[in-house]
Write an enzyme that holds these catalytic residues in place. Structure first.
Site, PDB file in Angstrom:
ATOM      1  CG  ASN A 102      46.301  41.994  41.948  1.00 47.09           C
ATOM      2  OD1 ASN A 102      45.112  42.341  41.921  1.00 47.09           O
ATOM      3  ND2 ASN A 102      47.051  41.937  40.872  1.00 47.09           N
ATOM      4  CB  VAL A 103      45.410  39.615  48.458  1.00 43.50           C
ATOM      5  CG1 VAL A 103      44.512  40.796  48.763  1.00 43.50           C
ATOM      6  CG2 VAL A 103      44.614  38.461  47.860  1.00 43.50           C
ATOM      7  CG  ASP A 104      48.736  37.932  43.152  1.00 46.99           C
ATOM      8  OD1 ASP A 104      49.788  38.589  43.101  1.00 46.99           O
ATOM      9  OD2 ASP A 104      47.827  38.054  42.301  1.00 46.99           O
ATOM     10  CG  HIS A 119      42.314  45.791  48.154  1.00 46.73           C
ATOM     11  ND1 HIS A 119      41.709  45.648  46.920  1.00 46.73           N
ATOM     12  CD2 HIS A 119      41.929  46.997  48.608  1.00 46.73           C
ATOM     13  CE1 HIS A 119      40.994  46.734  46.646  1.00 46.73           C
ATOM     14  NE2 HIS A 119      41.125  47.567  47.651  1.00 46.73           N
ATOM     15  CB  CYS A 130      47.338  41.828  70.086  1.00 47.15           C
ATOM     16  SG  CYS A 130      48.133  40.592  69.028  1.00 47.15           S
ATOM     17  CB  CYS A 153      47.006  35.591  68.429  1.00 49.77           C
ATOM     18  SG  CYS A 153      48.342  36.664  68.965  1.00 49.77           S
ATOM     19  N   GLY A 193      44.506  46.093  34.455  1.00 50.17           N
ATOM     20  CA  GLY A 193      43.727  44.940  34.903  1.00 50.17           C
ATOM     21  C   GLY A 193      42.820  45.162  36.097  1.00 50.17           C
ATOM     22  CB  THR A 194      41.664  47.479  38.319  1.00 48.03           C
ATOM     23  OG1 THR A 194      40.610  47.647  39.278  1.00 48.03           O
ATOM     24  CG2 THR A 194      42.095  48.832  37.789  1.00 48.03           C
TER      25      THR A 194
HETATM   26  P1  OAD Z   1      37.863  42.770  38.874  1.00 52.03           P
HETATM   27  O1  OAD Z   1      37.550  41.323  38.775  1.00 52.03           O
HETATM   28  O2  OAD Z   1      36.800  43.682  39.323  1.00 52.03           O
HETATM   29  O3  OAD Z   1      38.409  43.281  37.464  1.00 52.03           O
HETATM   30  C1  OAD Z   1      39.393  42.578  36.768  1.00 52.03           C
HETATM   31  C2  OAD Z   1      39.711  43.322  35.491  1.00 52.03           C
HETATM   32  O4  OAD Z   1      40.770  42.663  34.847  1.00 52.03           O
HETATM   33  C3  OAD Z   1      38.539  43.395  34.497  1.00 52.03           C
HETATM   34  O5  OAD Z   1      38.345  44.749  34.124  1.00 52.03           O
HETATM   35  C4  OAD Z   1      39.049  42.570  33.308  1.00 52.03           C
HETATM   36  O6  OAD Z   1      38.595  43.072  32.066  1.00 52.03           O
HETATM   37  C5  OAD Z   1      40.540  42.749  33.450  1.00 52.03           C
HETATM   38  N1  OAD Z   1      41.352  41.695  32.805  1.00 52.03           N
HETATM   39  C6  OAD Z   1      41.062  40.387  32.609  1.00 52.03           C
HETATM   40  N2  OAD Z   1      42.080  39.760  32.021  1.00 52.03           N
HETATM   41  C7  OAD Z   1      43.058  40.680  31.842  1.00 52.03           C
HETATM   42  C8  OAD Z   1      44.373  40.639  31.298  1.00 52.03           C
HETATM   43  N3  OAD Z   1      44.897  39.516  30.812  1.00 52.03           N
HETATM   44  N4  OAD Z   1      45.092  41.789  31.276  1.00 52.03           N
HETATM   45  C9  OAD Z   1      44.574  42.940  31.775  1.00 52.03           C
HETATM   46  N5  OAD Z   1      43.347  43.027  32.292  1.00 52.03           N
HETATM   47  C10 OAD Z   1      42.588  41.926  32.336  1.00 52.03           C
HETATM   48  O7  OAD Z   1      39.171  42.879  39.803  1.00 52.03           O
HETATM   49  P2  OAD Z   1      39.721  44.175  40.559  1.00 52.03           P
HETATM   50  O8  OAD Z   1      39.405  45.417  39.842  1.00 52.03           O
HETATM   51  O9  OAD Z   1      41.141  43.886  40.878  1.00 52.03           O
HETATM   52  O10 OAD Z   1      39.300  42.940  46.830  1.00 52.03           O
HETATM   53  O11 OAD Z   1      38.862  44.099  41.887  1.00 52.03           O
HETATM   54  C11 OAD Z   1      39.098  45.019  42.922  1.00 52.03           C
HETATM   55  C12 OAD Z   1      38.917  44.366  44.259  1.00 52.03           C
HETATM   56  O12 OAD Z   1      37.632  43.735  44.326  1.00 52.03           O
HETATM   57  C13 OAD Z   1      39.887  43.245  44.538  1.00 52.03           C
HETATM   58  O13 OAD Z   1      41.132  43.715  45.059  1.00 52.03           O
HETATM   59  C14 OAD Z   1      39.169  42.386  45.529  1.00 52.03           C
HETATM   60  C15 OAD Z   1      37.739  42.488  45.047  1.00 52.03           C
HETATM   61  O14 OAD Z   1      36.779  42.504  46.051  1.00 52.03           O
HETATM   62  C16 OAD Z   1      39.871  42.186  47.797  1.00 52.03           C
HETATM   63  O15 OAD Z   1      40.242  41.051  47.618  1.00 52.03           O
HETATM   64  C17 OAD Z   1      40.034  42.857  49.094  1.00 52.03           C
END
Ligand code: OAD
Length: 259
Positions: A102-104, A119, A130, A153, A193-194
């Site tokens: 997460n970038v937050d 990320h 630079c 910059c 949550g990924t």
């Molecule tokens: P995704 O949007 O791909 O996946 C989010 C996941 O969170 C899904 O599997 C949902 O089922 C799950 N989810 C939703 N609500 C939830 C909750 N309350 N508790 C737990 N899980 C829940 O997001 P990421 O896997 O984080 O890159 O995505 C990976 C990267 O793709 C991100 O870091 C971003 C994006 O491109 C950058 O910003 C560089």
């Protein structure tokens, strides 16, 4: 479900080394959108424009303004119970690392310190000449940029880009090595949550699994990493993690914000 939470508690109660890996779902209950769900960012914004270097170079104003909007959303959001439990976990285990995609900054605002961001960080801007990174909050930047007011910059006066790892770019070495090291030596890996659409390629769960760790996933929906999980808790993180923490520490729910 009670049965699953009991198994989860046992795994954590006996662990000395814990690796927590989070994605956008960890911040969902704070009101921030995920990326690939139906209401996710990538259904609203084309990732080829908003999350690649080529997209940025052809539309820097449009891309920066999307990140400015995201900064405002993040600034208004508060850490939820999942962030707070994860922050409290780090003092319980001799070896602990939180790696977040997460970038937050909600993990940091909840108190997490033993953490790396793989990320990037939505508040950062990086000089395209630079490579020095600056905190956008230390500059008086407009809410909306024009081509004349794009951030530059302070040393080189060259355009700055958001300090985010975009598609086709590499995760910073230090964050990657720290994550691989902890994944390869943890007793428990907690995945929160990924979807695994991006992180599936990093090999963290495979390494933890090869080391013999218990892999626990908290996610309401099955994803790419679920097949590796010994325990999958199909609940929102802000619900499952306080239950786990309450069972482990005896801390009441009222010490946590509502999910
Ligand atoms: P995704 O949007 O791909 O996946 C989010 C996941 O969170 C899904 O599997 C949902 O089922 C799950 N989810 C939703 N609500 C939830 C909750 N309350 N508790 C737990 N899980 C829940 O997001 P990421 O896997 O984080 O890159 O995505 C990976 C990267 O793709 C991100 O870091 C971003 C994006 O491109 C950058 O910003 C560089």
């Amino acid at each position: 479900m009670t049965h699953k939470i009991d198994e989860l508690v046992d795994a954590f109660a006996n662990a000395r080394s814990v690796f927590v890996f989070t994605g956008a779902g960890a911040s969902k209950e704070s009101g921030l959108p995920t990326f690939r769900e139906i209401d996710g960012e990538w259904n609203q914004y084309d990732p080829m424009t908003y999350a690649t270097l080529d997209g940025f170079l052809s539309e820097p104003v449009r891309v920066w303004n999307m990140y400015r909007l995201r900064q405002r959303q993040i600034g208004d959001a508060q850490p939820n119970a999942a962030h707070i439990v994860i922050a409290q976990m780090e003092s319980r285990y001799p070896h602990f690392l939180l790696t977040t995609q997460n970038v937050d900054d909600l993990h940091e605002r909840a108190g997490s310190r033993k953490m790396v961001k793989i990320h990037g960080d939505c508040w950062g801007m990086r000089c395209m000449h630079c490579s020095e990174v600056f905190d956008t909050r230390e500059f008086s930047l407009p809410d909306e940029f024009t081509s004349e007011t794009l951030p530059r910059c302070p040393h080189c006066e060259v355009l700055c880009r958001p300090n985010i790892v975009w598609f086709g770019e590499f995760v910073p070495d230090e964050a990657m090595f720290a994550s691989i090291e902890r994944a390869s030596s943890c007793d428990v890996m907690l995945v929160v949550g990924t979807s695994g659409e991006v992180s599936g390629g990093y090999g963290f769960v495979e390494r933890a699994s090869m080391h013999g760790a218990t892999i626990v996933e908290i996610n309401p929906t099955e994803g790419i990493l679920t097949q590796h999980a010994h325990l999958w808790i199909p609940e929102p993180a802000g619900v499952a993690l306080p239950k786990l923490w309450q069972s482990l520490t005896g801390l009441g729910r009222n010490s946590l914000p509502p999910a």
